[in-house]
Every structure is written in structure tokens, then in C-alpha cells.
Write an enzyme that holds these catalytic residues in place. Sequence first.
Site, mmCIF file in Angstrom:
data_model
loop_
_atom_site.group_PDB
_atom_site.id
_atom_site.type_symbol
_atom_site.label_atom_id
_atom_site.label_comp_id
_atom_site.label_asym_id
_atom_site.label_seq_id
_atom_site.Cartn_x
_atom_site.Cartn_y
_atom_site.Cartn_z
ATOM 1 C CG ASP A 1 -15.872 56.185 92.761
ATOM 2 O OD1 ASP A 1 -15.520 56.947 93.762
ATOM 3 O OD2 ASP A 1 -16.711 55.386 92.789
ATOM 4 C CD GLU B 1 -5.030 56.104 71.911
ATOM 5 O OE1 GLU B 1 -5.658 56.782 71.787
ATOM 6 O OE2 GLU B 1 -5.021 54.771 72.115
#
Length: 545
Positions: free
Chosen positions: A211, A261
Amino acid sequence: MITFGTLVQMSDQWWRNAVIYQVYIRSFADANGDGTGDINGIRSKLPYLAELGVNGLWVNPWYASPLNDGGYDVADYRDIEPSYGTLDDAKAMIAEAHELGLKVLVDLVPNHTSNEHEWFQQAIAAPIGDPSRDRYHIRPGRGIDGSEPPTDWIAVFGGSAWEQLDDGEWYLHLFDTSQPDLNWTNTEVQEEFQDIFRFWCELGADGFRVDVAHGLAKDMSFPDAGEAAELLSNAKTPNHPYWDRDDVHEYIRQWRAVLDEYGDRMMVAEAWVAPDRAPMYIRPDEYHQTFAFDFLDSNWDRDEMRARVAKVIETTASVDSVPTWTLSNHDVVRHATRYGLPKGTPWRKWLLDGPHDQLDAELGLRRARAAVLLMLALPGGVYLYQGEELGLPEVYDLPLDILDDPVWRLSGNTSKGRDGCRVPIPWAASGPSLGFGANDGWLPQPEFFSEFSMEAQQGDPRSILELYRSALSFRTDQLTSDPEITWDPAASPEVLSFERPGGLQCWVNFGPGPVELPEGATVVLASDPDFSGQMATDTAVWFWA
Ligand code: GLC
């Protein structure tokens, strides 16, 4: 030849061509009959989404929240709003979506928290100068007694962007007063959000819609901005005091490192920035996607659309990425209505000011049908907004006394806000809230929603719902291999046309009269249910030449 490496890369980059369906949870499906949509409601509709042919869903914020701004005021980023369900419901929903082959994107809100977030509560209870206040922008005011706000900044929803605390200092809120802005130069804030990304990755989220991605970084010298701003539209100035600042990219890279990751997770930016700045957000170590709002914003005009689409394709390619298209979302007037208004109508203002008899709803729907064929034939990813597959128009005449969007209040009742695109979805042609839930929904549906319901359209080959299904299914099979596009096979100034690898052509007729397809064209799909060889005005066709 497809090598093993290519295959791995393609599945890692599933988002490049994905069609994601945006679920505005509050208005999607209400399983417990309290008038508000919920996670169990979404679970009940997952088979519908899989059958529609989308590749995943983005769920608007579902975190614990006072819901002053539809959940974009987050009180706890690691818990679910009780009226939407529980964390266990969320886990179950993600697992069920995955079983159906659907990816799940959650909506992350890093620019501000709710004023009910424990950090803000700590900050305002603490003495001036306490480190807990540094997580937000809390500053002394101007004037001899500090009674003037620190700058002239205007909140997106209207009014000053500063609110005074009881102790005399002021806090920054670029949106509602209940949404204090976080201070992103504070390393605790940075670390907290890396951890929130991890939390949702561990829970199984495949991606994030971020957002106000062009916010976060502020000019820490706090200069005056000297301007007023219309909702979400003033961010096109690079390095504005609080929008699209170069330092925001540092934070984006931190998140990308976390996502990397986990391998195949992705994030898409809600960045209302100048088209030339948008590619910066999708450099290889930043976001995977950024919405092409310039396409959404375009008038229904052949040259304007063509120029905007071409620009997005060109600028995204410059950073080795692909475009991300969308026609509507929970912040804009639904496109079936926008396209039915005279060209250039300021649609946010039109909601309140009208004149409402300018709207040609049939025209809007005809163009919406053409627009989705245009969008789905373009290279890159696509986001659909719930209900657009039903052709839902904006409900522009909701009674004023039930408007919920803070824009209505904060603009001093001069702007109606965004409730009209958030009316609960009509699933059934009759019954309480037309199948949304067992009782009335939180916003009333107009009577004509019955004809637009899923039940009324399902199985009807003339319906827009079946047009979406056919287009999505064909797209998955034929249009997702290669981002190339060849412009203008139609060679007509009134037709927007292009060809995709494999030979599929998409033509959209913007001109006043009918258009002939080339000799021997084999039509795959036409937006016009009455298509019979010639393309009428405001219609689109997919065909093999
Ligand atoms: C984004 C959201 C919008 C919200 C605002 C503040 O623009 O899409 O709905 O009001 O941010 O969080």
C-alpha cells in the site's frame, strides 16, 4: 529449446503473466451473516475463482483494525480482524487456495498504522522526546505557542496532514487522522516490517500488494509543499516532500532481500507516480510488479490508450520486467461507469456533482467488455477487481447518510469517496443481500444488481461473466509465453490493434463505424455478443489472421 534452467525461472516468476483477482473482503462474501464479508466467505468462493480461470487472489487488508479506512488502518499486523475471522481461518484459506492452484497475496500497509496500534498508543502516552515517539513523525508546531501545524501539508483525504496531541506536539497523517505515518528513517520501523513480511511468508502467503508504495520516505527537513491535492493523484512530482522520494528505494530493497530468502514470493507496488518514475520501482532488486495506473486512468480514446500502453511496455522492458495491467480497484470509480461518461469527465467529482443523466450505462458496459479483451491480450500480468467480471457499475447514488469512506467526512462533504465501488457482490438473483450473506450487507445493493448477479449470468454465453471465463481460459493456453507485441496490423487510425507471438491479433474499434476484419480471419472471441463478421463501434475481437 527449453532448458531446465528456463523452466525453473518460469515457475519462479509465476507472477509475470498471472491474473490476480482482487478481493475486497468486506464486500465479497459474508459467511456468518453479520453483514460484513469474511475469510470463511472467501473460502466458500475459492472454487468460483478457480473456475473463473484466475491464477490467484489479492485480499485487501484483513488485519485487526478499527476499520476507519476499510482496514488500511492496521492495529496489529500479525492478527486478523475479528469480524473477518481468525488466523486459523486465514491459514485454512491459504491452504485451500493452494490446493486449487491459486496464489494468495496479502495487502501490506507500511506507510502508516492505526492510531490504535500499540506503538502509537505508547508514543502518545510517552513524554515529549521519548524514543517511542520517533517511530512516527511527531513534532512541535509553528508559531509562538506552537499552535500552527509544522508544515502546510494536506492529507490525501482532505484537511491538514497534521493533528495536534494533548501535549501540544503534532503527528503526521497523510490519510485519515486515525492513520499516523511511520518514520521510516527509524531502524526499529524498518526491522519490524522485515519481520512482518517473514510472518506472512511463513504463513504461506505467495506475495504482497504494498500500500502507498510511493509514500514512506519524507523530506526530513519538513519544508512546506505549497499545494493542495486530489485523492491519490498528487504523487507525480519526483522527490516531492512526501511522495516518490529516492530514499524509498532503500526500504524496498530491504524487503526484497527478505522475499528472496523464500524463493518465489513476490510483491506488487501501489505507486501512483509519473510514468517515467514507475520503472524505478521494479528494478531487479526491488518490486516484482507495479500497477500501470496510467492505463487505468486513460480516457476511452484510441490514441491515448495506445500511447499509454506502449509507454508502459517500453519503460518496463527497460528494467527487464513486464507490465501489470488493471482497469479498476477499490479506490476508483468502476470502469463500466467511467467508460459510460463523456470523455474527460472528472469521475471522482461526477459522483456527487453529476449531472448523472450524462451516464450511458449500456455504452459503459459495451466498452468494459472490449476493454477486458484488450487488457487480457497484452503482455504481462493483470489484476481484476471483484465484480468487474459481472460488469458491475459504480453505485453512485448511495444515500449520503450511510457513506463510510473517510473521504466524505474529511473533504467536508465535497467528495463522495469510494463506497460506490465497494457495494457487496450479488451472487444470487434473489434472496437476502442477493446471496452475499444471510442478512443485509453493510452497504445496500441497488435492485438492478439482481440482473448482474453471478447466478443470472452463469451459463449464458452472452453474459460478460462467460466472456471473462472464455478469455481467461484462452489467455492461459495461448497468450502467456512471450512478452513481445507487434503494433498496428490493422493500419487504421480508428482501430487499436496488435499481434502477439503465435499470431493472435487483438483489434479494438474506437471509430464511429463498423470495421471489417482481414479476409480469412478466424475469430477466437468477440466482445460483442451479436458479432457476425463486422466489428461494431466500441467492440474488440481476438482472431487468428
Ligand atoms: C491506498 C489504499 C486506499 C487507502 C490508502 C491509505 O491507496 O488503496 O484504499 O485508503 O492507501 O491506506
